[in-house]
Motif scaffolding. Structure first.
Motif, PDB file in Angstrom:
ATOM      1  N   VAL A   2     -45.509  20.074  -9.659  1.00  0.00           N
ATOM      2  CA  VAL A   2     -46.389  18.939  -9.413  1.00  0.00           C
ATOM      3  C   VAL A   2     -46.080  18.456  -8.005  1.00  0.00           C
ATOM      4  O   VAL A   2     -44.909  18.211  -7.672  1.00  0.00           O
ATOM      5  N   VAL A   3     -47.103  18.393  -7.180  1.00  0.00           N
ATOM      6  CA  VAL A   3     -46.919  17.928  -5.799  1.00  0.00           C
ATOM      7  C   VAL A   3     -47.413  16.489  -5.737  1.00  0.00           C
ATOM      8  O   VAL A   3     -48.578  16.213  -6.050  1.00  0.00           O
ATOM      9  N   ILE A   4     -46.529  15.601  -5.374  1.00  0.00           N
ATOM     10  CA  ILE A   4     -46.889  14.184  -5.343  1.00  0.00           C
ATOM     11  C   ILE A   4     -47.094  13.759  -3.894  1.00  0.00           C
ATOM     12  O   ILE A   4     -46.198  13.885  -3.069  1.00  0.00           O
ATOM     13  N   LYS A   5     -48.310  13.291  -3.660  1.00  0.00           N
ATOM     14  CA  LYS A   5     -48.641  12.885  -2.282  1.00  0.00           C
ATOM     15  C   LYS A   5     -48.247  11.427  -2.105  1.00  0.00           C
ATOM     16  O   LYS A   5     -48.788  10.541  -2.783  1.00  0.00           O
ATOM     17  N   GLU A   6     -47.309  11.195  -1.221  1.00  0.00           N
ATOM     18  CA  GLU A   6     -46.844   9.820  -0.982  1.00  0.00           C
ATOM     19  C   GLU A   6     -47.838   9.109  -0.069  1.00  0.00           C
ATOM     20  O   GLU A   6     -48.630   9.752   0.622  1.00  0.00           O
ATOM     21  N   LYS A   7     -47.708   7.784  -0.071  1.00  0.00           N
ATOM     22  CA  LYS A   7     -48.643   7.003   0.747  1.00  0.00           C
ATOM     23  C   LYS A   7     -48.532   7.317   2.232  1.00  0.00           C
ATOM     24  O   LYS A   7     -49.498   7.244   2.971  1.00  0.00           O
ATOM     25  N   ASN A   8     -47.316   7.682   2.668  1.00  0.00           N
ATOM     26  CA  ASN A   8     -47.128   7.942   4.099  1.00  0.00           C
ATOM     27  C   ASN A   8     -47.532   9.367   4.502  1.00  0.00           C
ATOM     28  O   ASN A   8     -47.259   9.810   5.611  1.00  0.00           O
ATOM     29  N   GLY A   9     -48.137  10.102   3.573  1.00  0.00           N
ATOM     30  CA  GLY A   9     -48.635  11.437   3.916  1.00  0.00           C
ATOM     31  C   GLY A   9     -47.635  12.549   3.648  1.00  0.00           C
ATOM     32  O   GLY A   9     -47.973  13.722   3.774  1.00  0.00           O
ATOM     33  N   THR A  10     -46.405  12.207   3.310  1.00  0.00           N
ATOM     34  CA  THR A  10     -45.451  13.257   2.956  1.00  0.00           C
ATOM     35  C   THR A  10     -45.628  13.602   1.469  1.00  0.00           C
ATOM     36  O   THR A  10     -46.347  12.916   0.749  1.00  0.00           O
ATOM     37  N   VAL A  11     -44.975  14.670   1.042  1.00  0.00           N
ATOM     38  CA  VAL A  11     -45.081  15.040  -0.369  1.00  0.00           C
ATOM     39  C   VAL A  11     -43.696  15.112  -1.012  1.00  0.00           C
ATOM     40  O   VAL A  11     -42.674  15.287  -0.335  1.00  0.00           O
ATOM     41  N   ALA A  12     -43.689  14.961  -2.321  1.00  0.00           N
ATOM     42  CA  ALA A  12     -42.503  15.260  -3.125  1.00  0.00           C
ATOM     43  C   ALA A  12     -42.927  16.358  -4.099  1.00  0.00           C
ATOM     44  O   ALA A  12     -44.106  16.452  -4.450  1.00  0.00           O
ATOM     45  N   VAL A  13     -41.973  17.175  -4.511  1.00  0.00           N
ATOM     46  CA  VAL A  13     -42.303  18.269  -5.442  1.00  0.00           C
ATOM     47  C   VAL A  13     -41.389  18.191  -6.659  1.00  0.00           C
ATOM     48  O   VAL A  13     -40.175  18.012  -6.527  1.00  0.00           O
ATOM     49  N   GLU A  14     -41.986  18.306  -7.827  1.00  0.00           N
ATOM     50  CA  GLU A  14     -41.216  18.329  -9.077  1.00  0.00           C
ATOM     51  C   GLU A  14     -41.664  19.525  -9.897  1.00  0.00           C
ATOM     52  O   GLU A  14     -42.785  19.987  -9.764  1.00  0.00           O
ATOM     53  N   GLY A  15     -40.796  19.963 -10.797  1.00  0.00           N
ATOM     54  CA  GLY A  15     -41.200  21.009 -11.743  1.00  0.00           C
ATOM     55  C   GLY A  15     -42.241  20.437 -12.700  1.00  0.00           C
ATOM     56  O   GLY A  15     -42.160  19.272 -13.088  1.00  0.00           O
ATOM     57  N   ASN A  16     -43.208  21.263 -13.076  1.00  0.00           N
ATOM     58  CA  ASN A  16     -44.263  20.827 -13.998  1.00  0.00           C
ATOM     59  C   ASN A  16     -43.786  21.034 -15.446  1.00  0.00           C
ATOM     60  O   ASN A  16     -43.658  22.170 -15.905  1.00  0.00           O
ATOM     61  N   LYS A  17     -43.523  19.931 -16.113  1.00  0.00           N
ATOM     62  CA  LYS A  17     -42.969  20.011 -17.478  1.00  0.00           C
ATOM     63  C   LYS A  17     -43.951  20.658 -18.458  1.00  0.00           C
ATOM     64  O   LYS A  17     -43.550  21.174 -19.492  1.00  0.00           O
ATOM     65  N   ASP A  18     -45.237  20.611 -18.138  1.00  0.00           N
ATOM     66  CA  ASP A  18     -46.240  21.185 -19.044  1.00  0.00           C
ATOM     67  C   ASP A  18     -46.535  22.652 -18.753  1.00  0.00           C
ATOM     68  O   ASP A  18     -47.404  23.250 -19.388  1.00  0.00           O
TER      69      ASP A  18
ATOM     70  N   LYS B 262     -34.661  27.015  -4.479  1.00  0.00           N
ATOM     71  CA  LYS B 262     -35.726  27.166  -3.471  1.00  0.00           C
ATOM     72  C   LYS B 262     -36.916  26.271  -3.826  1.00  0.00           C
ATOM     73  O   LYS B 262     -37.422  25.530  -2.983  1.00  0.00           O
ATOM     74  N   GLY B 263     -37.328  26.336  -5.087  1.00  0.00           N
ATOM     75  CA  GLY B 263     -38.491  25.552  -5.510  1.00  0.00           C
ATOM     76  C   GLY B 263     -38.257  24.059  -5.415  1.00  0.00           C
ATOM     77  O   GLY B 263     -39.149  23.289  -5.021  1.00  0.00           O
ATOM     78  N   ILE B 264     -37.055  23.637  -5.724  1.00  0.00           N
ATOM     79  CA  ILE B 264     -36.775  22.196  -5.765  1.00  0.00           C
ATOM     80  C   ILE B 264     -36.739  21.589  -4.355  1.00  0.00           C
ATOM     81  O   ILE B 264     -36.848  20.381  -4.184  1.00  0.00           O
ATOM     82  N   ASN B 265     -36.620  22.458  -3.374  1.00  0.00           N
ATOM     83  CA  ASN B 265     -36.589  21.972  -1.984  1.00  0.00           C
ATOM     84  C   ASN B 265     -37.893  22.253  -1.232  1.00  0.00           C
ATOM     85  O   ASN B 265     -37.943  22.137  -0.001  1.00  0.00           O
ATOM     86  N   LEU B 266     -38.929  22.584  -1.978  1.00  0.00           N
ATOM     87  CA  LEU B 266     -40.204  22.932  -1.330  1.00  0.00           C
ATOM     88  C   LEU B 266     -40.763  21.824  -0.435  1.00  0.00           C
ATOM     89  O   LEU B 266     -41.380  22.090   0.596  1.00  0.00           O
ATOM     90  N   GLN B 267     -40.564  20.573  -0.856  1.00  0.00           N
ATOM     91  CA  GLN B 267     -41.179  19.481  -0.083  1.00  0.00           C
ATOM     92  C   GLN B 267     -40.685  19.432   1.360  1.00  0.00           C
ATOM     93  O   GLN B 267     -41.420  19.039   2.252  1.00  0.00           O
ATOM     94  N   TYR B 268     -39.417  19.864   1.572  1.00  0.00           N
ATOM     95  CA  TYR B 268     -38.895  19.782   2.941  1.00  0.00           C
ATOM     96  C   TYR B 268     -39.671  20.722   3.860  1.00  0.00           C
ATOM     97  O   TYR B 268     -39.915  20.409   5.024  1.00  0.00           O
ATOM     98  N   THR B 269     -40.030  21.869   3.328  1.00  0.00           N
ATOM     99  CA  THR B 269     -40.754  22.818   4.179  1.00  0.00           C
ATOM    100  C   THR B 269     -42.170  22.305   4.477  1.00  0.00           C
ATOM    101  O   THR B 269     -42.705  22.552   5.546  1.00  0.00           O
ATOM    102  N   VAL B 270     -42.752  21.585   3.507  1.00  0.00           N
ATOM    103  CA  VAL B 270     -44.111  21.046   3.732  1.00  0.00           C
ATOM    104  C   VAL B 270     -44.044  19.858   4.691  1.00  0.00           C
ATOM    105  O   VAL B 270     -44.868  19.724   5.601  1.00  0.00           O
ATOM    106  N   ASN B 271     -43.062  19.002   4.480  1.00  0.00           N
ATOM    107  CA  ASN B 271     -43.000  17.765   5.272  1.00  0.00           C
ATOM    108  C   ASN B 271     -42.571  18.001   6.718  1.00  0.00           C
ATOM    109  O   ASN B 271     -42.969  17.259   7.620  1.00  0.00           O
ATOM    110  N   ASP B 272     -41.751  19.025   6.940  1.00  0.00           N
ATOM    111  CA  ASP B 272     -41.298  19.311   8.299  1.00  0.00           C
ATOM    112  C   ASP B 272     -42.378  20.107   9.034  1.00  0.00           C
ATOM    113  O   ASP B 272     -42.560  21.303   8.805  1.00  0.00           O
TER     114      ASP B 272
END
Ligand code: SF4
Length: 703
Positions: free
Chosen positions: A23-39, A50-60
């Motif tokens: 699940v990619v969560i779009k923050e108000k400031n335009g950055t993202v957070a990434v979590e595993g999809n429980k469903d 690797k997956g748990i740190n995906l947001q850093y590659t998107v945000n940088d």
């Protein structure tokens, strides 16, 4: 939190072929957070490092390419241009080469990380309109031996199994793979299954003691390159012990007698000697397989990346076939896909010897079907150049122009120095990329900035034939565009009709229509269905309900002309570079836990460098002692093709006579001496054209 959740989007991890839902969560400031999809059925919320740190590659975005660049000749610097200018000139250059030297003078080299829609338009462009089959991807370096093995044994490139078979199996034969590091979330399922059911048997085959061995009941630490000998010996023991499925062999398979004759050509003792493992261990492994109620063979690059990769695959598939362990719960051969969408690429025919929807390029009826559907030119029957062949052809002048997208060949190709020489000689190089780091950029005549993961929508297919829809979460930076849009715009500049798709959904629908009546029929799918269901497994025909086809061949009818599986008497040949007095050690290469491919994404995340921060050579302490090498000494690794200079890591976990280099590192601070592929061999399997990454002769000395 509710504000954040209102901007959450489902997607799929863009690294390995396990295909974990995120699940990619779009923050108000335009950055993202990434979590595993429980469903998500694959990972139920879990992610690996690797997956748990995906947001850093998107945000940088510090390394992102922001606008097209071009130079009018090799002596001029690149300058910023508009999209129209870049694509218009590229189209003019391509047209000139095609007119002057023919359609085979241009090529596209893409990636198993491309989305299915991107693969589709690329395939349509080069095969349906330009008129050559010169589209290959880095899947050639990864899964092409498995593709060939499946086609030869089962009739099509079809993974029979689903992940839910893991919990139904009681014996696993894991060979040429380290899933504990390279397919971690899938391996967690095997670990949990074993923990809950200690009677489950796990056999690991690898010249190195890896983390995967930590739950193994038996580790066969074989000599590199002897997999076919081992698999044939296991086949012989199974036959001798009567642990085969005669009914399956008689009614649903062919080729058994020839196979039997072949595997009885060597005694088990002889095979044990060649493989460097104990005969009793081979017999124990065969007894585990022979007693299995559910038997899964699991493999990846150790089998595929070999000059005899297809024979290795066939010899392994035979173990499932002679025991009848296929098409039933908890049983089957299971190739672990290296890349997130290598399977999706294969579905659209995105390799130089494939055609859309598993059709055969060498079948005139199949070519005509696709040709009519696309309404372009004549589809050539001649297979195109494969990954390494493209660079050879640039080097000798047959190929004039290459368009590289979504891959970093100067780090990932074997014999990288040859690839460098080839790009220097190329008349025209287009690089379509997200990052300003890949070494290919220095050779580019045109640089096209691409959208990254989460900046575009599309679909991917994981190792168990599971198709997922990936949402677009963010706009790409500046002028970067989705890869499919770039290809379609270029096709229109070439003057080709049929590329004015309204959106990615329209591209997907066209691909879906081409699957009608094939064994991968997905006519029940479109973006709406995918969004509603989350994910489905192909085939998924019009009118079906549920989540698709979990398991193939449950009716024991295969995709061969006779509808029987084929047990191939796969020759036990040695084709690799033999060690010599000058190059006495065998080099094998592979991945480490926290890095992905050539590190263009994971390399940006400091946390991921903590596990292993730099390239190294793993060497057995007894070999190191003879060479006067101590832990952390700088060593020079040389082969006939080049050199690598890294620190030594002494480890009894590797077989004596064998050394290991990780494949991730390329040029660092101007030096390319960390690059394993300076020394690897570009020798190919004759059928799959996959390179021999896991075996070459090297010398190691203290620097
Ligand atoms: Fe991503 Fe593979 Fe890790 Fe899953 S196991 S999170 S798909 S890298």
């Amino acid at each position: 939190a509710s504000e954040r959740l209102s901007e959450s989007f489902t997607s799929t991890c863009c690294y390995c072929g396990v295909g974990c839902g995120v699940v990619v969560i779009k923050e108000k400031n335009g950055t993202v957070a990434v979590e595993g999809n429980k469903d998500h059925p694959v990972n139920k919320g879990m992610l690996c490092s690797k997956g748990i740190n995906l947001q850093y590659t998107v945000n940088d975005k510090s390394d992102r390419l922001l606008y097209p660049q071009m130079r009018y000749n090799k002596s001029m610097p690149l300058q910023r241009v508009s999209w129209d200018e870049a694509l218009q000139r590229t189209a003019a250059v391509f047209k000139t080469f095609i007119q002057k030297y023919g359609p085979e003078s241009v090529a596209f080299y893409a990636s198993g990380q491309c989305l299915t829609e991107e693969y589709y338009v690329l395939n349509k462009l080069i095969k349906g309109f330009i008129g050559s089959n010169n589209l290959d991807t880095n899947s050639r370096l990864c899964m092409s031996s498995a593709v060939a093995g499946y086609k030869m044994a089962l009739g099509e490139d079809s993974v029979p199994i689903c992940y839910d078979d893991i919990e139904l199996a009681d014996t696993f034969y894991v060979t040429g793979a380290n899933p504990a590091w390279c397919h971690p979330i899938l391996w967690r399922r095997v670990e949990a299954h074993k923990a809950a059911n200690p009677q489950v048997k796990i056999i690991v085959v690898d010249p190195r003691v890896t983390d995967t061995c930590s739950i193994a009941d038996l580790h066969l630490q074989l000599n590199p390159g002897t997999d076919v000998t081992l698999n044939h010996a296991l086949g012989r023991i199974l036959i001798e012990n009567g642990d085969i499925d005669l009914d399956f062999i008689q009614h649903h398979a062919e080729g058994f007698e020839k196979y039997k004759e072949l595997v009885f050509g060597k005694t088990v003792a002889e095979a044990a000697e060649i493989c460097g493992v104990r005969e009793e261990d081979m017999r124990l492994a065969a007894s585990y397989i022979g007693n299995a109620k559910g038997f899964i063979s699991m493999w990846t690059m150790g089998l595929n990346q070999s000059s005899v990769g297809v024979n290795k695959n066939l010899s392994l598939l035979n173990l499932n076939l002679i025991t009848g362990h296929i098409g039933k719960p908890g049983s089957g051969p299971f190739s672990l896909t290296g890349q997130p969408n290598a399977m999706g690429g294969r579905e659209v025919g995105g390799l130089s010897n494939l055609l859309s929807a598993h059709r055969n390029l060498n079948n005139p009826v199949h070519r005509e079907e696709v040709q009519k559907f696309w309404g372009g030119g004549i589809i050539s029957e001649k297979p195109g150049l494969t990954a390494t062949e493209m660079f050879e052809a640039l080097n000798d002048g047959r190929l004039k122009a290459i368009w590289i997208l979504c891959t970093n060949p100067l780090t990932s190709l074997p014999n990288a120095r040859l690839a460098e020489k080839a790009l220097k000689k190329a008349k025209f190089v287009v690089v379509q990329e997200i990052s300003d780091k890949p070494e290919t950029l220095q050779y580019a005549d045109v640089i096209l900035p691409a959208a990254a993961w989460a900046e575009k929508e599309g679909t991917m297919t994981n190792s168990e034939r599971r198709i997922s829809y990936l949402n677009k979460v963010l706009d790409p930076p500046a002028e970067a565009l989705p890869d499919a849009e770039i290809i379609c715009r270029f096709a229109q500049h070439m003057g080709y009709k049929g590329f004015d798709f309204a959106n990615a959904a329209a591209i997907y629908q066209e691909h879906v229509q081409l699957t009608v009546g094939t064994n991968i029929d997905i006519t029940g799918l479109n973006y709406e269905v995918l969004k509603e269901k989350g994910t489905v497994q192909w085939p998924y025909k019009l009118g079906v309900t549920g989540n698709g086809t979990h398991r193939l061949f449950t009716d024991k009818k295969f995709y061969t002309p006779s509808a029987k599986a084929i047990i191939h008497a796969a020759p036990d040949e040695f084709r690799s570079e033999k060690p010599s007095p000058d190059f006495p050690l065998i080099l094998t290469t592979g991945r480490i836990r926290d890095q992905w491919h050539t590190m263009s994404k994971t390399g940006k995340v400091n946390k991921l460098k903590k596990h292993i921060g730099q390239a190294f050579l793993e060497i057995h302490p007894l070999d190191a002692d003879v060479l006067g090498i101590k832990e952390e000494d700088i060593v020079l690794v040389s082969s006939q093709r080049g050199e690598v200079r890294v620190k030594a890591k002494l480890s009894a976990a590797i077989k004596q006579g064998v050394v290991f280099l990780p494949m991730h590192w390329g040029k660092i601070l101007g030096s390319d001496l960390n690059r394993a592929n300076n020394v690897t061999n570009d020798l190919l399997d004759p059928i799959s054209k996959e390179p021999d990454f896991k075996y070459c002769a090297v010398r190691v000395e203290k620097y």
